[in-house]
Design an enzyme around this catalytic site. Sequence first.
Site, PDB file in Angstrom:
ATOM      1  N   LYS A   1      54.199  66.472  56.654  1.00 24.56           N
ATOM      2  CA  LYS A   1      55.567  66.100  57.066  1.00 24.56           C
ATOM      3  C   LYS A   1      55.783  66.490  58.526  1.00 24.56           C
ATOM      4  O   LYS A   1      56.347  65.728  59.313  1.00 24.56           O
ATOM      5  CB  LYS A   1      56.598  66.762  56.141  1.00 24.56           C
ATOM      6  CG  LYS A   1      56.607  66.152  54.746  1.00 24.56           C
ATOM      7  CD  LYS A   1      57.407  66.946  53.725  1.00 24.56           C
ATOM      8  CE  LYS A   1      57.199  66.350  52.328  1.00 24.56           C
ATOM      9  NZ  LYS A   1      57.909  67.060  51.247  1.00 24.56           N
TER      10      LYS A   1
ATOM     11  N   GLN B   1      60.950  72.526  50.380  1.00 22.57           N
ATOM     12  CA  GLN B   1      59.792  72.048  49.618  1.00 22.57           C
ATOM     13  C   GLN B   1      59.836  72.606  48.190  1.00 22.57           C
ATOM     14  O   GLN B   1      60.033  73.812  47.991  1.00 22.57           O
ATOM     15  CB  GLN B   1      58.486  72.446  50.336  1.00 22.57           C
ATOM     16  CG  GLN B   1      57.224  71.868  49.734  1.00 22.57           C
ATOM     17  CD  GLN B   1      57.138  70.340  49.796  1.00 22.57           C
ATOM     18  OE1 GLN B   1      57.715  69.700  50.672  1.00 22.57           O
ATOM     19  NE2 GLN B   1      56.436  69.753  48.864  1.00 22.57           N
TER      20      GLN B   1
ATOM     21  N   ASP C   1      65.994  64.524  51.431  1.00 20.30           N
ATOM     22  CA  ASP C   1      65.173  64.306  50.236  1.00 20.30           C
ATOM     23  C   ASP C   1      65.906  63.418  49.230  1.00 20.30           C
ATOM     24  O   ASP C   1      65.287  62.880  48.307  1.00 20.30           O
ATOM     25  CB  ASP C   1      64.868  65.648  49.552  1.00 20.30           C
ATOM     26  CG  ASP C   1      63.469  66.161  49.841  1.00 20.30           C
ATOM     27  OD1 ASP C   1      62.551  65.326  49.961  1.00 20.30           O
ATOM     28  OD2 ASP C   1      63.301  67.386  49.930  1.00 20.30           O
TER      29      ASP C   1
HETATM   30  N1  GUN Z   1      57.621  68.497  46.068  1.00 20.87           N
HETATM   31  C1  GUN Z   1      56.946  67.416  45.610  1.00 20.87           C
HETATM   32  N2  GUN Z   1      57.489  66.290  46.132  1.00 20.87           N
HETATM   33  C2  GUN Z   1      58.507  66.673  46.924  1.00 20.87           C
HETATM   34  C3  GUN Z   1      59.433  65.963  47.749  1.00 20.87           C
HETATM   35  O1  GUN Z   1      59.442  64.733  47.843  1.00 20.87           O
HETATM   36  N3  GUN Z   1      60.330  66.740  48.420  1.00 20.87           N
HETATM   37  C4  GUN Z   1      60.356  68.090  48.308  1.00 20.87           C
HETATM   38  N4  GUN Z   1      61.284  68.750  48.995  1.00 20.87           N
HETATM   39  N5  GUN Z   1      59.517  68.778  47.561  1.00 20.87           N
HETATM   40  C5  GUN Z   1      58.598  68.067  46.878  1.00 20.87           C
END
Ligand code: GUN
Length: 279
Positions: free
Chosen positions: A52, A96, A119
């Site tokens: 990211k 996350q 998100d």
């Molecule tokens: N953990 C697994 N997929 C995601 C996601 O799309 N966003 C976040 N914040 N955590 C995750």
Amino acid sequence: MSRIIDGKAIAAQIKDELKKEVAQMGDRGITVGLAVIQVGDDPASTIYVNNKKKACEYIGIHSVSYELAGDVSQQELLALIDKLNHDEKVNGILVQLPLPEHIDEEKVITAICPDKDVDGFHTENVGRLTVGKDGFLPCTPAGIIQMIKRSGFSIEGKECVVIGRSNIVGKPMAALLLRENGTVTVAHSKTEKLKEVASRADILIAALGKPKFITADYVKEGALVIDVGIHRMQNQKMCGDVDFENIYGKAAAITPVPGGVGPMTIAMLMCNCVKAARR
Ligand code: GUN
């Protein structure tokens, strides 16, 4: 032969579009900022977070990361989110997941200001999606819609079967397919005659979290199969929820793992960050 949908290439195209837009915003004095919070040092989360951050760097989004110890208190985490909610330079906040057991995930997600919830997990944004109002869309399902459309497939009127009902993928996926006028079925671990249900699908979304579970007898001839799963096998190779080799030839098109849905999720996160700054 099945067509292989190159999620990596579509994601690269989207990121290039965003890079141009961010440069134009920069000319007008508008910057895009994302705060990324990771709690603990789960290796998979570290890889996702790094990907990211790399995407942010490529596009020109200013990312600030917060790496908190695995035993950080919920109160400290909430205090950080509160600070970032009030920071004008921060357009998007991402925590996350998963979080350690002692932290209430729902409390943390809903502590993020809905206008910074890139998100799309906050109940306000979930509600907006459900009633068809503008908001932040969860990145994986939004990426899948983009991937389907940009590959020239239509959703309207098609039988869509989503296997999996998680808050992050299955449920919002169903809502998005419905919004695109698909005829949507959500199947899950308690579904009876899953093979029969899945083989009705023109568009089959596998998000059940079981390696190579979907074989040819779950797939209608000529279906479009989207694989959301990501698993590491004993030989260290990656695989999805779909047995790729087994359905290859029967499906009209398949998304590979890796290089399918994964890169699209990140591209959509970047889209949400730019959208947050545009607002
Ligand atoms: N953990 C697994 N997929 C995601 C996601 O799309 N966003 C976040 N914040 N955590 C995750």
